[in-house]
Scaffold this motif. Structure first.
Motif, PDB file in Angstrom:
ATOM      1  N   GLN A 154      -8.248   1.380  -5.292  1.00 12.50           N
ATOM      2  CA  GLN A 154      -7.203   1.755  -4.390  1.00 12.50           C
ATOM      3  C   GLN A 154      -5.870   1.761  -5.163  1.00 12.50           C
ATOM      4  O   GLN A 154      -5.569   1.335  -6.306  1.00 12.50           O
ATOM      5  N   ILE A 172       1.004  -1.305   0.147  1.00 15.82           N
ATOM      6  CA  ILE A 172       0.103   0.097  -0.012  1.00 15.82           C
ATOM      7  C   ILE A 172       0.781   1.279  -0.079  1.00 15.82           C
ATOM      8  O   ILE A 172       1.964   1.139   0.251  1.00 15.82           O
ATOM      9  N   THR A 173       0.285   2.453  -0.427  1.00 20.63           N
ATOM     10  CA  THR A 173       1.057   3.567  -0.473  1.00 20.63           C
ATOM     11  C   THR A 173       1.334   4.390   0.715  1.00 20.63           C
ATOM     12  O   THR A 173       2.120   5.274   0.735  1.00 20.63           O
ATOM     13  N   ASP A 174       0.600   4.145   1.848  1.00 16.23           N
ATOM     14  CA  ASP A 174       0.705   4.820   3.086  1.00 16.23           C
ATOM     15  C   ASP A 174       2.182   4.677   3.614  1.00 16.23           C
ATOM     16  O   ASP A 174       2.623   3.726   3.899  1.00 16.23           O
ATOM     17  N   PRO A 175       2.929   6.039   3.577  1.00 14.35           N
ATOM     18  CA  PRO A 175       4.360   5.731   4.090  1.00 14.35           C
ATOM     19  C   PRO A 175       4.522   4.936   5.608  1.00 14.35           C
ATOM     20  O   PRO A 175       5.424   4.479   5.771  1.00 14.35           O
ATOM     21  N   ASP A 176       3.313   5.403   6.258  1.00 11.60           N
ATOM     22  CA  ASP A 176       3.357   4.856   7.739  1.00 11.60           C
ATOM     23  C   ASP A 176       3.289   3.173   7.827  1.00 11.60           C
ATOM     24  O   ASP A 176       3.437   2.747   8.642  1.00 11.60           O
ATOM     25  N   SER A 177       2.722   2.556   6.545  1.00 14.98           N
ATOM     26  CA  SER A 177       2.508   1.294   6.450  1.00 14.98           C
ATOM     27  C   SER A 177       3.499   0.493   5.153  1.00 14.98           C
ATOM     28  O   SER A 177       2.705  -0.178   4.512  1.00 14.98           O
ATOM     29  N   SER A 208       3.566  -2.812   4.778  1.00 17.07           N
ATOM     30  CA  SER A 208       2.233  -3.843   4.701  1.00 17.07           C
ATOM     31  C   SER A 208       2.361  -4.447   3.161  1.00 17.07           C
ATOM     32  O   SER A 208       1.854  -3.465   2.095  1.00 17.07           O
TER      33      SER A 208
END
Length: 381
Positions: free
Chosen positions: A57, A40-45, A48
């Motif tokens: 998405q 996924i593209t969320d830097p905090d994840s 993942s």
């Protein structure tokens, strides 16, 4: 001697340039494209890793030698690929929202040299999303217009009371359906092969009503209340409604309905404390029917105040429902901000709140407008 050193210097420089060129050429020569993983593209994840994603998405495909990618297909449906989001080590791409005719559970990357790279990946088909209605109050037998997404046929619409409506038409983001006899207030559900989605709003929402005219309360204006519609009146949708049918001059003062808490009675206490303290969680909703366009002057709303404010909130024209009942939604935090900007103090009141609909502004208005069901309700059911 100088010539000898010059010759040695030039030879060394030539060798250095050749080595540099060869090094650059080696770096620019792409190897075989490969995929390490998808995330996924969320830097905090960023750690993942995923093997599937939902429609629409945004995902990141990580690997090597990916810079030559020119297109990607998921289940043989082409995704929108933007060159700035393609590098040698990653590709950012949004999963297509179209329904595939054939489910391959793979995506294929096509490169500018004709090479293709296939990767196992599942696209989860979204269940229906039900976000709004043209009018949240539709009588039994009337046609309700529902908006949302992922309305993939075959579908069914279930109204409160577990009653199925008759489908009139289905488009990508809109359903027209006949409201079944006996429907009550509550959430609407849309069912498809891929799941069931429930409305984020309440059909025939009877919560937190602050002006309804059932019965009439307040200082103004009992003469505007319609109880038994004639041939030229809009139909009743929830008991009595208010209709203003007259020419209103520029800067005339027409108080349509409302008054202080002491005149409104218990209905003025229906605004939740949470709406006053966290207005971003709530909206003002009401039904309106413009038999003539609202195209001039100004309609001002006072809700959630302890005293009137003659300058806010201003619901500006134009607006035209063309003789149909429609639901209007105004974020309550926008209203509260307008009151504060105009000098009002916003605070919780155990005694209730000032409520008013006022027509007062610049420009003559040939007015024929009906209102019903003013309510302050949560943004999410």
């Amino acid at each position: 001697m100088k010539n000898k050193f010059r010759y040695i210097y030039l030879t060394l420089m030539t060798l250095a340039l050749v080595m540099l060129y060869n090094a650059c050429s080696d770096d620019d020569t792409p190897g075989t494209p490969s995929i390490d993983y998808v995330r996924i593209t969320d830097p905090d994840s960023a750690d993942s890793l995923i093997v599937s994603a939902g429609q629409g998405q945004l995902i990141a495909i990580m690997g090597e030698n990916l810079g030559g990618a020119i297109s990607i297909e998921f289940n043989n449906i082409e995704a929108s690929l933007s060159i700035p989001y393609v590098t040698n080590s990653s590709i950012l791409v949004r999963v297509p929202t179209d329904i595939p005719e054939e489910v391959t559970n793979q995506f294929v990357i096509f490169f500018n040299d004709g090479y293709t790279l296939t990767h196992d990946f599942t696209v989860a088909i979204n269940k229906p999303s039900v976000t709004s209605m043209d009018c949240e109050y539709v009588n039994d037998g009337g046609v309700a217009v529902i908006h949302g997404n992922y309305f993939y046929e075959p579908i069914s619409v279930i109204f409160p009371g577990d009653l199925e409506g008759e489908i009139v038409s289905v488009e990508d983001e809109t359903i027209e359906v006949i409201v079944p006899e006996g429907a009550t207030e509550g959430q609407i559900s849309v069912k498809s092969t891929y799941g069931t989605g429930s409305s984020t709003f309440m059909f025939r929402d009877n919560r937190n009503i602050v002006i309804s005219s059932d019965p009439f309360t307040g200082w103004w204006n009992a003469d505007y209340v319609v109880s038994n519609p004639g041939e030229d009146d809009p139909e009743l949708i929830n008991g009595n409604y208010i209709r203003v049918n007259k020419t209103i001059g520029s800067w005339s003062w027409v108080e349509v309905a409302g008054g202080p808490a002491s005149a409104m009675g218990d209905i003025s206490k229906n605004i939740p404390d949470e709406a006053i303290l966290q207005p971003g969680l709530y909206s003002l909703k009401f039904e309106v029917n413009t038999l003539l366009p609202y195209d001039n002057n100004m309609i001002k709303f006072n809700f959630g105040l302890t005293s009137e404010n003659n300058d806010a909130y201003q619901w500006a024209p134009p607006y035209d429902t063309e003789g149909e009942w429609k639901t209007v939604t105004i974020p309550f935090d926008e209203m509260i901000t307008s009151y504060e900007d105009a000098g009002s103090v916003i605070e919780v009141s155990e005694e209730g709140y000032w409520c008013r609909v006022l027509i007062h502004g610049s420009g003559e208005l040939d007015c024929d407008i009906a209102f019903d069901n003013f309510r302050i309700v949560p943004n999410k059911y």
